[in-house]
Design a protein around this motif. Structure first.
Motif, PDB file in Angstrom:
ATOM      1  N   LYS A 199       1.003  -1.143   0.029  1.00  0.00           N
ATOM      2  CA  LYS A 199       0.089   0.013  -0.112  1.00  0.00           C
ATOM      3  C   LYS A 199       0.959   1.251  -0.109  1.00  0.00           C
ATOM      4  CE  LYS A 199      -4.173   1.106   2.520  1.00  0.00           C
ATOM      5  NZ  LYS A 199      -4.875   0.902   3.639  1.00  0.00           N
ATOM      6  N   LEU A 200       1.947   1.324   0.684  1.00  0.00           N
ATOM      7  CA  LEU A 200       2.944   2.353   0.777  1.00  0.00           C
ATOM      8  C   LEU A 200       3.549   2.757  -0.414  1.00  0.00           C
ATOM      9  CD1 LEU A 200       4.255   4.441   2.847  1.00  0.00           C
ATOM     10  CD2 LEU A 200       5.919   2.632   3.260  1.00  0.00           C
ATOM     11  N   ILE A 201       4.090   1.601  -1.136  1.00  0.00           N
ATOM     12  CA  ILE A 201       4.583   1.921  -2.356  1.00  0.00           C
ATOM     13  C   ILE A 201       3.527   2.396  -3.397  1.00  0.00           C
ATOM     14  CG2 ILE A 201       5.419   0.789  -4.529  1.00  0.00           C
ATOM     15  CD1 ILE A 201       6.709  -1.364  -2.704  1.00  0.00           C
ATOM     16  N   LYS A 202       2.364   2.143  -3.372  1.00  0.00           N
ATOM     17  CA  LYS A 202       1.392   2.802  -4.189  1.00  0.00           C
ATOM     18  C   LYS A 202       0.912   4.022  -3.907  1.00  0.00           C
ATOM     19  CE  LYS A 202      -1.306  -1.277  -5.838  1.00  0.00           C
ATOM     20  NZ  LYS A 202      -2.027  -2.257  -5.018  1.00  0.00           N
ATOM     21  N   LYS A 203       0.997   4.699  -2.669  1.00  0.00           N
ATOM     22  CA  LYS A 203       0.509   5.797  -2.182  1.00  0.00           C
ATOM     23  C   LYS A 203       2.054   6.827  -2.196  1.00  0.00           C
ATOM     24  CE  LYS A 203      -3.324   5.485   0.761  1.00  0.00           C
ATOM     25  NZ  LYS A 203      -4.140   6.134   1.667  1.00  0.00           N
ATOM     26  N   LEU A 204       3.055   6.290  -2.348  1.00  0.00           N
ATOM     27  CA  LEU A 204       4.135   7.283  -2.331  1.00  0.00           C
ATOM     28  C   LEU A 204       4.093   7.925  -3.755  1.00  0.00           C
ATOM     29  CD1 LEU A 204       6.815   5.546  -0.214  1.00  0.00           C
ATOM     30  CD2 LEU A 204       5.961   7.717   0.321  1.00  0.00           C
ATOM     31  N   ASN A 205       4.676   9.067  -3.777  1.00  0.00           N
ATOM     32  CA  ASN A 205       4.662   9.571  -5.090  1.00  0.00           C
ATOM     33  C   ASN A 205       6.151   9.515  -5.470  1.00  0.00           C
ATOM     34  OD1 ASN A 205       4.703  11.131  -7.520  1.00  0.00           O
ATOM     35  ND2 ASN A 205       4.621  12.994  -6.302  1.00  0.00           N
ATOM     36  N   ILE A 206       6.624   8.231  -5.948  1.00  0.00           N
ATOM     37  CA  ILE A 206       8.131   7.920  -6.453  1.00  0.00           C
ATOM     38  C   ILE A 206       8.152   7.307  -7.810  1.00  0.00           C
ATOM     39  CG2 ILE A 206       8.994   7.803  -4.122  1.00  0.00           C
ATOM     40  CD1 ILE A 206       8.310   4.778  -4.073  1.00  0.00           C
ATOM     41  N   ASN A 207       9.402   7.413  -8.459  1.00  0.00           N
ATOM     42  CA  ASN A 207       9.386   6.588  -9.658  1.00  0.00           C
ATOM     43  C   ASN A 207       9.753   5.135  -9.560  1.00  0.00           C
ATOM     44  OD1 ASN A 207       8.440   9.278 -11.043  1.00  0.00           O
ATOM     45  ND2 ASN A 207      10.714   9.860 -10.806  1.00  0.00           N
ATOM     46  N   HIS A 208      10.527   4.896  -8.709  1.00  0.00           N
ATOM     47  CA  HIS A 208      11.162   3.639  -8.438  1.00  0.00           C
ATOM     48  C   HIS A 208      11.763   3.185  -7.311  1.00  0.00           C
ATOM     49  CE1 HIS A 208      14.248   0.303  -9.538  1.00  0.00           C
ATOM     50  NE2 HIS A 208      13.405   0.231 -10.625  1.00  0.00           N
ATOM     51  N   SER A 209      11.577   2.065  -7.079  1.00  0.00           N
ATOM     52  CA  SER A 209      12.162   1.491  -5.736  1.00  0.00           C
ATOM     53  C   SER A 209      12.529  -0.074  -5.758  1.00  0.00           C
ATOM     54  CB  SER A 209      10.945   1.589  -4.951  1.00  0.00           C
ATOM     55  OG  SER A 209       9.629   0.575  -5.276  1.00  0.00           O
ATOM     56  N   SER A 210      13.433  -0.359  -4.822  1.00  0.00           N
ATOM     57  CA  SER A 210      13.701  -1.734  -4.592  1.00  0.00           C
ATOM     58  C   SER A 210      13.242  -2.376  -3.358  1.00  0.00           C
ATOM     59  CB  SER A 210      15.251  -2.086  -4.416  1.00  0.00           C
ATOM     60  OG  SER A 210      15.937  -1.697  -5.541  1.00  0.00           O
ATOM     61  N   LEU A 211      12.765  -3.684  -3.512  1.00  0.00           N
ATOM     62  CA  LEU A 211      12.066  -4.506  -2.399  1.00  0.00           C
ATOM     63  C   LEU A 211      12.797  -5.526  -2.181  1.00  0.00           C
ATOM     64  CD1 LEU A 211       9.606  -5.022  -0.896  1.00  0.00           C
ATOM     65  CD2 LEU A 211       8.431  -5.796  -2.966  1.00  0.00           C
ATOM     66  N   ILE A 212      13.455  -5.762  -1.179  1.00  0.00           N
ATOM     67  CA  ILE A 212      14.250  -6.572  -0.621  1.00  0.00           C
ATOM     68  C   ILE A 212      13.350  -7.774  -0.007  1.00  0.00           C
ATOM     69  CG2 ILE A 212      16.193  -7.436   0.794  1.00  0.00           C
ATOM     70  CD1 ILE A 212      17.070  -4.330   0.420  1.00  0.00           C
ATOM     71  N   TYR A 213      13.122  -9.249  -0.427  1.00  0.00           N
ATOM     72  CA  TYR A 213      12.305 -10.044  -0.011  1.00  0.00           C
ATOM     73  C   TYR A 213      13.225 -10.930   0.980  1.00  0.00           C
ATOM     74  CZ  TYR A 213       9.389 -14.016   0.636  1.00  0.00           C
ATOM     75  OH  TYR A 213       8.732 -15.167   0.892  1.00  0.00           O
ATOM     76  N   SER A 214      12.995 -10.755   2.271  1.00  0.00           N
ATOM     77  CA  SER A 214      13.991 -11.467   3.061  1.00  0.00           C
ATOM     78  C   SER A 214      13.384 -12.449   3.797  1.00  0.00           C
ATOM     79  CB  SER A 214      14.808 -10.517   3.968  1.00  0.00           C
ATOM     80  OG  SER A 214      16.029 -10.669   4.500  1.00  0.00           O
ATOM     81  N   MET A 215      12.619 -13.342   3.449  1.00  0.00           N
ATOM     82  CA  MET A 215      11.871 -14.446   4.275  1.00  0.00           C
ATOM     83  C   MET A 215      12.076 -15.772   3.454  1.00  0.00           C
ATOM     84  SD  MET A 215       8.560 -12.463   5.357  1.00  0.00           S
ATOM     85  CE  MET A 215       7.734 -12.018   3.773  1.00  0.00           C
ATOM     86  N   TRP A 216      11.278 -16.778   3.878  1.00  0.00           N
ATOM     87  CA  TRP A 216      11.381 -18.121   3.297  1.00  0.00           C
ATOM     88  C   TRP A 216      10.887 -18.060   1.853  1.00  0.00           C
ATOM     89  CZ3 TRP A 216       7.008 -21.990   3.512  1.00  0.00           C
ATOM     90  CH2 TRP A 216       7.456 -23.354   3.189  1.00  0.00           C
ATOM     91  N   SER A 217      11.674 -18.525   0.829  1.00  0.00           N
ATOM     92  CA  SER A 217      11.066 -18.526  -0.275  1.00  0.00           C
ATOM     93  C   SER A 217       9.736 -19.317  -0.744  1.00  0.00           C
ATOM     94  CB  SER A 217      12.216 -18.945  -1.368  1.00  0.00           C
ATOM     95  OG  SER A 217      12.531 -20.411  -1.039  1.00  0.00           O
ATOM     96  N   GLY A 218       9.484 -20.278   0.384  1.00  0.00           N
ATOM     97  CA  GLY A 218       8.052 -20.868   0.236  1.00  0.00           C
ATOM     98  C   GLY A 218       6.822 -20.033  -0.081  1.00  0.00           C
ATOM     99  N   TYR A 219       7.047 -18.886   0.843  1.00  0.00           N
ATOM    100  CA  TYR A 219       6.077 -18.032   0.726  1.00  0.00           C
ATOM    101  C   TYR A 219       5.551 -17.386  -0.562  1.00  0.00           C
ATOM    102  CZ  TYR A 219       6.524 -18.033   5.922  1.00  0.00           C
ATOM    103  OH  TYR A 219       6.706 -18.418   7.227  1.00  0.00           O
ATOM    104  N   LEU A 220       6.600 -17.205  -1.608  1.00  0.00           N
ATOM    105  CA  LEU A 220       6.406 -16.817  -2.615  1.00  0.00           C
ATOM    106  C   LEU A 220       5.674 -17.724  -3.879  1.00  0.00           C
ATOM    107  CD1 LEU A 220       9.949 -15.564  -3.294  1.00  0.00           C
ATOM    108  CD2 LEU A 220       7.849 -14.087  -2.839  1.00  0.00           C
ATOM    109  N   THR A 221       5.462 -19.244  -3.321  1.00  0.00           N
ATOM    110  CA  THR A 221       4.796 -20.098  -4.207  1.00  0.00           C
ATOM    111  C   THR A 221       3.315 -20.488  -3.826  1.00  0.00           C
ATOM    112  OG1 THR A 221       5.439 -21.837  -2.653  1.00  0.00           O
ATOM    113  CG2 THR A 221       7.046 -21.328  -4.441  1.00  0.00           C
ATOM    114  N   LYS A 222       2.529 -20.957  -4.837  1.00  0.00           N
ATOM    115  CA  LYS A 222       1.250 -21.374  -4.763  1.00  0.00           C
ATOM    116  C   LYS A 222       1.168 -22.479  -3.826  1.00  0.00           C
ATOM    117  CE  LYS A 222      -3.094 -22.143  -7.409  1.00  0.00           C
ATOM    118  NZ  LYS A 222      -3.682 -22.444  -8.766  1.00  0.00           N
ATOM    119  N   GLU A 223       2.220 -23.247  -3.909  1.00  0.00           N
ATOM    120  CA  GLU A 223       2.194 -24.547  -3.127  1.00  0.00           C
ATOM    121  C   GLU A 223       2.084 -24.252  -1.546  1.00  0.00           C
ATOM    122  OE1 GLU A 223       5.550 -27.027  -3.519  1.00  0.00           O
ATOM    123  OE2 GLU A 223       5.037 -28.511  -2.108  1.00  0.00           O
TER     124      GLU A 223
END
Ligand SMILES: [Zn+2]
Ligand SMILES: [Zn+2]
Length: 415
Positions: free
Chosen positions: A316-340
């Motif tokens: 939500k914050l990324i959407k609300k901020l008036n910015i052109n570009h950002s980096s998102l560091i995903y720092s959790m178990w990779s399993g949360y990224l999968t449908k399984e």
């Protein structure tokens, strides 16, 4: 001594072990299974002599809300604080259980059992292994551990410790059957964070557990080295405050390079929680509104490359901020990224990955020991029997360890 693994012999999470001596009966951990399925408490737990909680991860303590108040719960002081904080921010009723605090490395007694808690390196703060002895036998419960975090010295020290003859080692094997991934240790995660932040002209966002102390410290250190300020939400600010009770090196919002997003929508639910429990948060509810401790969205928009932001409202914050570009560091178990593994939540991450204005980067290392380190621990303890727990691949154990003894959930072992 007799032992029963009620849960955990063939799964990661939900750990619960019962130990019986001639006149004493205790449990070690009372965890919620990771798949959140409904489970019953072991029979007659209400009449036991106490429950040890190894560390403040719900897969080890998650069922304590079902435990009658008269049963004594043994854990570290920090563990109780973190469990209470999780409950309060999840809007659960406050726990009324009776907690007894043990101190790292100090022996204590429950009936005929002498228990020594060993502080271990893990992704949670205050993770303990237990040496449990009666007149005849000795058992070592590994809890959750690793050898590659910011507290890796604890693992090295365990290898040098002299132990009595160990009859049974109950050894976690979360990484059993998995190959180590790209990041071998916490230090390599910190290096990756620095690289990302130095190359990003907009803000950087961090997705990680607010209770992963090592990761928060790595993120703060990486932010400093990238000339950024570490921005957190109210919940994370409170958890850091709790962590600071064990070390003065924990970054808290009173530090110049740490700020809290305490106003606007990012304060939302968290502030409601704070308003509801003034006696619990005391002066913290004022600290988060002191000008020198807080930050606003406007300030971030004005100097976007000055911040690393860790909040529960990242999308939500990324959407609300008036910015052109950002980096998102995903720092959790990779399993949360999968449908399984995350059928409800993975789509939210897919959307972030597919957003062209976001540089989505994975930077994570496991909170659990690799097989090579588990082998070192087993060698140091030299048990007569080694029983797998907290693993999906117990069949791998005999390839790496001697004297493996398999138990099914509910099966009793005499030793
Ligand atoms: Zn666990
Ligand atoms: Zn854990």
């Amino acid at each position: 001594m007799k032992m029963i693994i009620h849960r955990g012999s063939h799964e990661i999470g939900g750990s619960c072990v019962e130990l019986k001596g001639s006149s004493t009966r205790i449990f070690v951990d009372i965890g919620q299974p990771l798949d959140n399925r409904k489970v019953n408490l072991p029979d007659d737990i209400e009449n036991c002599d106490g429950i040890l909680i190894s560390h403040p991860h719900a897969d080890h303590y998650g069922l304590i809300g079902m435990i009658p108040d008269e049963v004594l719960l043994y854990c570290s002081s920090l563990t109780e604080k973190l469990i209470q904080a999780s409950g309060i921010f999840s809007n659960k009723p406050a726990l009324t259980n009776k907690f007894i605090h043990f101190t790292k490395w100090e022996k204590f007694q429950i009936g005929e059992f002498t228990i020594t808690p060993y502080l271990m390196d893990h992704s949670s703060a205050d993770s303990f292994a237990f040496l449990i002895q009666d007149n005849e036998s000795a058992l070592f419960y590994s809890g959750d551990l690793r050898a590659t975090g910011r507290k890796s010295v604890l693992f090295k020290n365990i290898l040098k410790t002299s132990f009595p003859e160990i009859d049974v080692l109950i050894l976690e094997g979360s990484t059993m059957g998995f190959e180590p991934k790209e990041f071998p240790d916490e230090a390599s995660v910190e290096m990756k964070m620095i690289e990302i932040m130095k190359n990003e002209s907009g803000p950087c966002f961090l997705l990680c557990s607010s209770q992963n102390l090592d990761r928060l410290v790595s993120a703060f250190k990486a932010a400093i080295q990238s000339d950024r300020i570490f921005v957190v939400d109210i919940y994370t600010a409170w958890i850091l405050q709790i962590f600071s009770s064990i070390s003065e090196n924990i970054p808290i919002i009173q530090w110049e390079k740490v700020k809290v997003l305490s106003k606007g929508f990012t304060a939302g639910n968290h502030y409601e929680v704070i308003k509801k429990h003034p006696e619990y948060f005391t002066s913290f509810s004022r600290e988060i509104y002191k000008a020198e401790n807080m930050i606003t969205m406007n300030e971030i928009e004005n100097n976007p490359n000055r911040y690393l932001i860790k909040t529960n409202y990242t999308e939500k914050l990324i959407k609300k901020l008036n910015i052109n570009h950002s980096s998102l560091i995903y720092s959790m178990w990779s399993g949360y990224l999968t449908k399984e593994h995350n059928p409800k939540g993975y789509l939210q991450y897919e959307a972030l990955k597919n957003e062209p204005s976001i540089n989505f980067v994975y930077a994570h290392t496991s909170g659990h020991a690799y097989v090579k380190d588990l082998k070192k621990l087993a060698k140091a303890l030299n048990p007569k029997m080694l029983v797998p727990i907290h693993t999906e691949h117990s069949e791998e154990y005999p390839k790496h360890f001697d004297n493996v003894h398999f138990l099914l959930d509910g099966q009793e072992l005499n030793f």
